[in-house]
Design an enzyme around this catalytic site. Sequence first.
Site, PDB file in Angstrom:
ATOM      1  N   ASP A 311      40.666  36.854  34.765  1.00 50.51           N
ATOM      2  CA  ASP A 311      40.910  36.363  33.222  1.00 50.51           C
ATOM      3  C   ASP A 311      42.118  37.181  32.973  1.00 50.51           C
ATOM      4  OD1 ASP A 311      39.140  38.606  33.657  1.00 50.51           O
ATOM      5  OD2 ASP A 311      38.149  38.410  31.813  1.00 50.51           O
ATOM      6  N   GLU A 495      43.945  49.985  37.381  1.00 52.57           N
ATOM      7  CA  GLU A 495      43.139  49.111  37.521  1.00 52.57           C
ATOM      8  C   GLU A 495      44.167  48.021  38.482  1.00 52.57           C
ATOM      9  OE1 GLU A 495      41.470  45.563  34.448  1.00 52.57           O
ATOM     10  OE2 GLU A 495      43.445  46.834  33.778  1.00 52.57           O
TER      11      GLU A 495
END
Length: 551
Positions: A311, A495
């Site tokens: 996403d 991340e």
Amino acid sequence: MRIARATVGPALALVLIGGAAAAAQPLPATHPRTYPSPPQELFDGLFIAVQSAGIYPDSKLFADAVPQAAPAQILAQYREQRPDSAAALRTFIASHFSLPGEAATVPATSATPDIATHIDGLWPQLTRTSVNPPRWSSLLPLPESYVVPGGRFREIYYWDSYFTMLGLIESGREDLARSMVEDFAFLIDTYGHVPNGTRTYYLSRSQPPFFFLMVGLLGGADPAATYARFLPQLRLEYAFWMRGAAEVHRGGTRARVVGMPDGSILNRYWDDSDTPRDESYREDTELARKSGRPARRLYRDIRAAAESGWDFSSRWLADSRTLATIETTDIVPIDLNSLLYGLEQAIRAGCERGRDNACASEFARRAAQRQAAIDRYLWDEGSGVYLDYQRRAGARVPHLSAAALYPLFLAVASAQQGKSVATAVKSQLLRGGGIVTTPLATGQQWDAPNGWAPLQWIAVSGFRSYGETRLAESVACRWMLNVERVYRRSGKLVEKYDVIATDREGGGGEYPTQDGFGWTNGVMRKLMAMYPTDAALASVDQCPKPQDVTS
């Protein structure tokens, strides 16, 4: 205190018990369970007002806030006081809620220069317990300790955790990996599936089904033993993904099930809710307003993309660039169907270990049927790669992504297909810092120039399984050096990373790049153990060159 697992209801008995009756009958129709209400339901107009006003930079902050009184009491005071400005709302929230902090980590110092030592020291900082979450909060209870990703991600996440576990085991923390598997088993027993994350607002969706792979990690050289131990949860999760399969017709859909034109069954990402996401309420409503599309359909596609873990990405966009054209629920994805093939094989192996031959035969049949359907609909002979399938158009989506690596990771591909995918990935996705997610630069975080730790591991593991050891090493080396250089400069593991320009964090998406970071730590720790010589190199120029990679 330990939380007892929920009792499995009679509606799912056939899918959980062994024996010929279970194997011979189709999976029973299951229905979404009754879940605790998410914040947008508990706080109604107050929630909408706060999120719509954008008084916090990150919409997730208020979704994670802890109420200091019962929701009905807070709502009554809200209606009485009627705060009508952003400042007044902020004052009201400060008086009635406790806002959470980030899952912060301590940056590296000169005392911890080695990245492996730093990662080992991060695990305690990222470990949490939530046996008794604060009353009325969105946090769900779990019986055992677990590792969170970091930053704004203050709870356990489903597919992240498999990659975190790779590193935990390498760090000698198999105890914590086992606790996390028990937590996921508890979630399946309690809710019928593993939610996206352990928040009430995540319960309407799951994430890529990695539970069987986590279970397999605990089995060492004998994963079938742990498959047999967790067989009830494996079968219950499978029933969740296959809900509605008995009723679906050719060309039709039911929840996460898609009836293909030839009568075979494949799966898609979905969400049982079609409202704006609690954690991105303002972003979703603004997108719906600008898009001109039916809002509920848009919300469902947004949520389904969140279930995918990607996403967002050009994979889900009809025009490959604009989020408003998102069509996730019309896409039959490579990654999900490869994972479900793996789940079917894991259940087969668990049933074989339990000497339930009828069950083993049934799931071997299911896996074979899925593999044939993947070959028919997702394998593109012309380009020699796996591609997603647009079900309404009845055609494959003509864009390569790192999802094409999943059939190698899960042993769905033939030897010839594996070689073809390796050739395409080497020429189209391998960059100086690792595997790029897609070749398209859209501003979405699951597109170029970003690379992600889970996809590097899937590439390395998949290539090794198909004999492409040199290519696997090249990917691992480039990724490790990219992560190492950012760590040396910033003291952080983040991340996502830029794998094209390299030496810097990735970007794009709905929120700033987060540090911590669970799956980066896990994959890095595992790859360093596998390729210690490469991990110690000074320059990516010393990594295996693309032209040196041969099949």
